[in-house]
Design a protein around this motif. Sequence first.
Motif, PDB file in Angstrom:
ATOM      1  N   ILE A   1       0.881  -0.967  -0.482  1.00  0.00           N
ATOM      2  CA  ILE A   1       0.140   0.031  -0.210  1.00  0.00           C
ATOM      3  C   ILE A   1       0.475   1.054  -0.060  1.00  0.00           C
ATOM      4  CG2 ILE A   1      -1.756   1.202   1.131  1.00  0.00           C
ATOM      5  CD1 ILE A   1      -2.678  -1.292   2.399  1.00  0.00           C
ATOM      6  N   THR A   2       0.604   1.725  -0.656  1.00  0.00           N
ATOM      7  CA  THR A   2       1.786   3.021  -0.865  1.00  0.00           C
ATOM      8  C   THR A   2       0.542   4.434  -1.025  1.00  0.00           C
ATOM      9  OG1 THR A   2       0.865   3.266  -3.327  1.00  0.00           O
ATOM     10  CG2 THR A   2       3.069   2.755  -2.860  1.00  0.00           C
ATOM     11  N   ASN A   3      -0.786   4.566  -0.298  1.00  0.00           N
ATOM     12  CA  ASN A   3      -1.332   5.899  -0.148  1.00  0.00           C
ATOM     13  C   ASN A   3      -3.061   5.409   0.668  1.00  0.00           C
ATOM     14  OD1 ASN A   3      -3.947   7.823  -1.073  1.00  0.00           O
ATOM     15  ND2 ASN A   3      -1.560   8.751   0.339  1.00  0.00           N
ATOM     16  N   ILE A   4      -3.296   5.544   1.600  1.00  0.00           N
ATOM     17  CA  ILE A   4      -4.252   5.416   2.055  1.00  0.00           C
ATOM     18  C   ILE A   4      -5.002   6.936   2.169  1.00  0.00           C
ATOM     19  CG2 ILE A   4      -5.631   4.696   4.076  1.00  0.00           C
ATOM     20  CD1 ILE A   4      -3.360   3.290   4.577  1.00  0.00           C
ATOM     21  N   LYS A   5      -6.453   7.165   1.769  1.00  0.00           N
ATOM     22  CA  LYS A   5      -7.263   8.301   1.475  1.00  0.00           C
ATOM     23  C   LYS A   5      -8.286   7.791   2.431  1.00  0.00           C
ATOM     24  CE  LYS A   5      -6.094  10.465  -2.635  1.00  0.00           C
ATOM     25  NZ  LYS A   5      -5.967  10.914  -4.117  1.00  0.00           N
ATOM     26  N   VAL A   6      -8.887   8.607   3.310  1.00  0.00           N
ATOM     27  CA  VAL A   6     -10.337   8.346   3.651  1.00  0.00           C
ATOM     28  C   VAL A   6     -11.568   9.480   3.790  1.00  0.00           C
ATOM     29  CG1 VAL A   6     -11.352   7.988   6.193  1.00  0.00           C
ATOM     30  CG2 VAL A   6      -9.072   7.070   5.602  1.00  0.00           C
ATOM     31  N   TYR A   7     -12.540   9.664   3.060  1.00  0.00           N
ATOM     32  CA  TYR A   7     -13.275  10.389   3.014  1.00  0.00           C
ATOM     33  C   TYR A   7     -14.922  10.388   3.480  1.00  0.00           C
ATOM     34  CZ  TYR A   7     -14.601   8.046  -1.100  1.00  0.00           C
ATOM     35  OH  TYR A   7     -14.731   6.743  -1.508  1.00  0.00           O
ATOM     36  N   TYR A   8     -14.971  11.771   3.334  1.00  0.00           N
ATOM     37  CA  TYR A   8     -16.599  11.700   3.549  1.00  0.00           C
ATOM     38  C   TYR A   8     -17.958  11.884   2.897  1.00  0.00           C
ATOM     39  CZ  TYR A   8     -20.584  12.450   7.324  1.00  0.00           C
ATOM     40  OH  TYR A   8     -21.679  13.076   7.821  1.00  0.00           O
ATOM     41  N   ASP A   9     -19.019  11.832   2.851  1.00  0.00           N
ATOM     42  CA  ASP A   9     -19.662  11.838   1.333  1.00  0.00           C
ATOM     43  C   ASP A   9     -20.884  12.276   1.840  1.00  0.00           C
ATOM     44  OD1 ASP A   9     -20.601  12.205  -0.728  1.00  0.00           O
ATOM     45  OD2 ASP A   9     -21.870  10.169  -1.169  1.00  0.00           O
ATOM     46  N   TYR A  10     -20.860  14.175   1.450  1.00  0.00           N
ATOM     47  CA  TYR A  10     -21.272  14.909   1.925  1.00  0.00           C
ATOM     48  C   TYR A  10     -22.273  15.430   0.794  1.00  0.00           C
ATOM     49  CZ  TYR A  10     -24.512  18.420   4.641  1.00  0.00           C
ATOM     50  OH  TYR A  10     -24.967  19.050   5.567  1.00  0.00           O
ATOM     51  N   LYS A  11     -24.233  15.354   0.940  1.00  0.00           N
ATOM     52  CA  LYS A  11     -24.779  15.807  -0.836  1.00  0.00           C
ATOM     53  C   LYS A  11     -23.687  15.198  -1.731  1.00  0.00           C
ATOM     54  CE  LYS A  11     -27.370  19.261   2.223  1.00  0.00           C
ATOM     55  NZ  LYS A  11     -27.179  20.306   2.089  1.00  0.00           N
ATOM     56  N   ASN A  12     -23.473  13.769  -2.158  1.00  0.00           N
ATOM     57  CA  ASN A  12     -22.707  14.057  -3.146  1.00  0.00           C
ATOM     58  C   ASN A  12     -21.383  13.983  -3.585  1.00  0.00           C
ATOM     59  OD1 ASN A  12     -24.915  11.718  -3.918  1.00  0.00           O
ATOM     60  ND2 ASN A  12     -26.258  13.354  -4.580  1.00  0.00           N
ATOM     61  N   ILE A  13     -20.801  14.952  -1.743  1.00  0.00           N
ATOM     62  CA  ILE A  13     -19.760  15.744  -2.915  1.00  0.00           C
ATOM     63  C   ILE A  13     -18.269  15.291  -1.510  1.00  0.00           C
ATOM     64  CG2 ILE A  13     -18.327  17.611  -1.542  1.00  0.00           C
ATOM     65  CD1 ILE A  13     -20.693  19.486  -2.650  1.00  0.00           C
ATOM     66  N   ASN A  14     -17.697  14.547  -1.887  1.00  0.00           N
ATOM     67  CA  ASN A  14     -16.452  14.273  -1.280  1.00  0.00           C
ATOM     68  C   ASN A  14     -15.773  15.136  -0.946  1.00  0.00           C
ATOM     69  OD1 ASN A  14     -17.211  11.150  -2.079  1.00  0.00           O
ATOM     70  ND2 ASN A  14     -16.208  11.278  -3.544  1.00  0.00           N
ATOM     71  N   HIS A  15     -15.676  15.044   0.564  1.00  0.00           N
ATOM     72  CA  HIS A  15     -15.190  15.398   1.915  1.00  0.00           C
ATOM     73  C   HIS A  15     -13.975  14.636   2.467  1.00  0.00           C
ATOM     74  CE1 HIS A  15     -18.144  18.423   2.092  1.00  0.00           C
ATOM     75  NE2 HIS A  15     -18.634  17.478   2.176  1.00  0.00           N
ATOM     76  N   LEU A  16     -12.054  15.201   1.805  1.00  0.00           N
ATOM     77  CA  LEU A  16     -11.209  14.388   2.079  1.00  0.00           C
ATOM     78  C   LEU A  16     -10.839  14.527   3.424  1.00  0.00           C
ATOM     79  CD1 LEU A  16      -8.696  12.635   1.133  1.00  0.00           C
ATOM     80  CD2 LEU A  16      -7.691  14.822   0.343  1.00  0.00           C
ATOM     81  N   LEU A  17     -10.748  13.527   5.117  1.00  0.00           N
ATOM     82  CA  LEU A  17     -10.641  13.470   5.406  1.00  0.00           C
ATOM     83  C   LEU A  17      -8.896  13.947   5.899  1.00  0.00           C
ATOM     84  CD1 LEU A  17     -12.561  11.491   8.026  1.00  0.00           C
ATOM     85  CD2 LEU A  17     -13.154  13.574   7.066  1.00  0.00           C
ATOM     86  N   TYR A  18      -8.394  12.880   5.510  1.00  0.00           N
ATOM     87  CA  TYR A  18      -6.712  13.089   5.164  1.00  0.00           C
ATOM     88  C   TYR A  18      -5.866  11.799   4.547  1.00  0.00           C
ATOM     89  CZ  TYR A  18      -6.596   8.846   7.881  1.00  0.00           C
ATOM     90  OH  TYR A  18      -6.720   7.452   8.347  1.00  0.00           O
ATOM     91  N   SER A  19      -5.609  11.527   3.554  1.00  0.00           N
ATOM     92  CA  SER A  19      -4.642  11.263   2.864  1.00  0.00           C
ATOM     93  C   SER A  19      -3.180  11.074   2.762  1.00  0.00           C
ATOM     94  CB  SER A  19      -4.844  11.526   1.391  1.00  0.00           C
ATOM     95  OG  SER A  19      -3.831  11.152   0.685  1.00  0.00           O
ATOM     96  N   THR A  20      -2.676  10.155   3.709  1.00  0.00           N
ATOM     97  CA  THR A  20      -1.105   9.481   3.501  1.00  0.00           C
ATOM     98  C   THR A  20      -0.290   8.655   3.022  1.00  0.00           C
ATOM     99  OG1 THR A  20      -0.236   9.379   5.708  1.00  0.00           O
ATOM    100  CG2 THR A  20      -2.055   8.023   6.038  1.00  0.00           C
ATOM    101  N   ASP A  21       0.673   8.216   2.931  1.00  0.00           N
ATOM    102  CA  ASP A  21       1.490   7.425   2.737  1.00  0.00           C
ATOM    103  C   ASP A  21       1.887   6.684   3.699  1.00  0.00           C
ATOM    104  OD1 ASP A  21       3.214   8.956   3.347  1.00  0.00           O
ATOM    105  OD2 ASP A  21       4.572   8.820   1.920  1.00  0.00           O
ATOM    106  N   ARG A  22       1.183   6.551   4.568  1.00  0.00           N
ATOM    107  CA  ARG A  22       2.123   6.023   6.156  1.00  0.00           C
ATOM    108  C   ARG A  22       0.529   5.231   6.781  1.00  0.00           C
ATOM    109  NH1 ARG A  22       3.866  10.167  10.650  1.00  0.00           N
ATOM    110  NH2 ARG A  22       4.023   7.729  11.381  1.00  0.00           N
TER     111      ARG A  22
END
Length: 370
Positions: free
Chosen positions: A168-189
Amino acid sequence: MDNMRIGNFIKELRNELGLSQGELAEKVYITREAISKWENGKSIPTYDSLLTLASLFNVSIDELLLGERKNDKINKEEIIKSIYDDKISITNKFQKKTKILITVIASLVILFFIFLMYYFFNSYDSVKVYLVKANDSEVVLTDGFLVLTNEKIYFRLGNIIYRNKEKITNIKVYYDYKNINHLLYSTDRIEDTLIVDYPGYNEYFKINKKNMQLDNLYMTLTEEGVEKTVKLNLENDYSNNHLFFRKTREVSDGKKIINKKSPDENADFKKIIKERFEYKGDKTYNYIIKEKNMEYNFIFYEENPSRLYIDMKENNLNYVYNIMIDDNEVLYYVFDENKQIDGDIFKLDLEKEETTEQERRLFHLIKKIK
């Protein structure tokens, strides 16, 4: 009853006898200061003192209380009227003070209950704790949680268990609100990360507590340039919506009560692993069993003592088991050469009457090292 009038009459009678305040005090057996208070209208004599004064000045007690010499009929009528008026005055003052006191107490009680109601409606069901789980057959999350409060939001993804975690080289966690993706964080750790959010301006989590929608969390894993999207499920673990605190909590399966196991309950099993496995260095233990056309490879990492990995080869198939010892949960994959053809997550229950093929196979493997 007029205190000043009584005091002036006593002073007048004292002067008629040519007595000073001190001399009168000696005859009545009180202090000179008490005589002064009588004559200044600050107090009136007690009943015993009235008797002594009446005898000394040759007047009646009624005349002393009236404050002048008069005939008996007038004295009694005026004294009775004076006493009655004084009683009415005292009663009215007492009732007035009582009403004020009752009003103050009632106001304080009402304010107290208003405060309790405000505190209750703002605190009741204001804390919610959710466990974060991965809704995917290839990915397992442990120790992840989401905590919602009125003032803060805590989000922790937890530890990722994945067959190709090291790729795994990257992890993204996002939150979908009203069909818009809100990125919580993105990390390579790959290490665990905790997010603290504050509801209000520019918050990460757009959560309306009256209509919560917590089914829109996602995680994207990037593996060798390919993204894998994993739906995150939130399991309600706790909320402060009980009027009374519970000291114990048990989970029922409908037939019997199952108490949550403590982390040390499998300590003996971990001890057996360390004793029988061969130390390979770098805090890694290994145990290999070969039988006919089958090979079992047991791997135990000292840095992660709650996991046991089993790699079993049978003909051309490769079975990989990731056992979470403390929780008795198992993540397994089946590969045909390098292609995954099966996989699942299940709870390992040695007392269960009906078992699947994979559970029976795993029971057989565990018996080999016990």
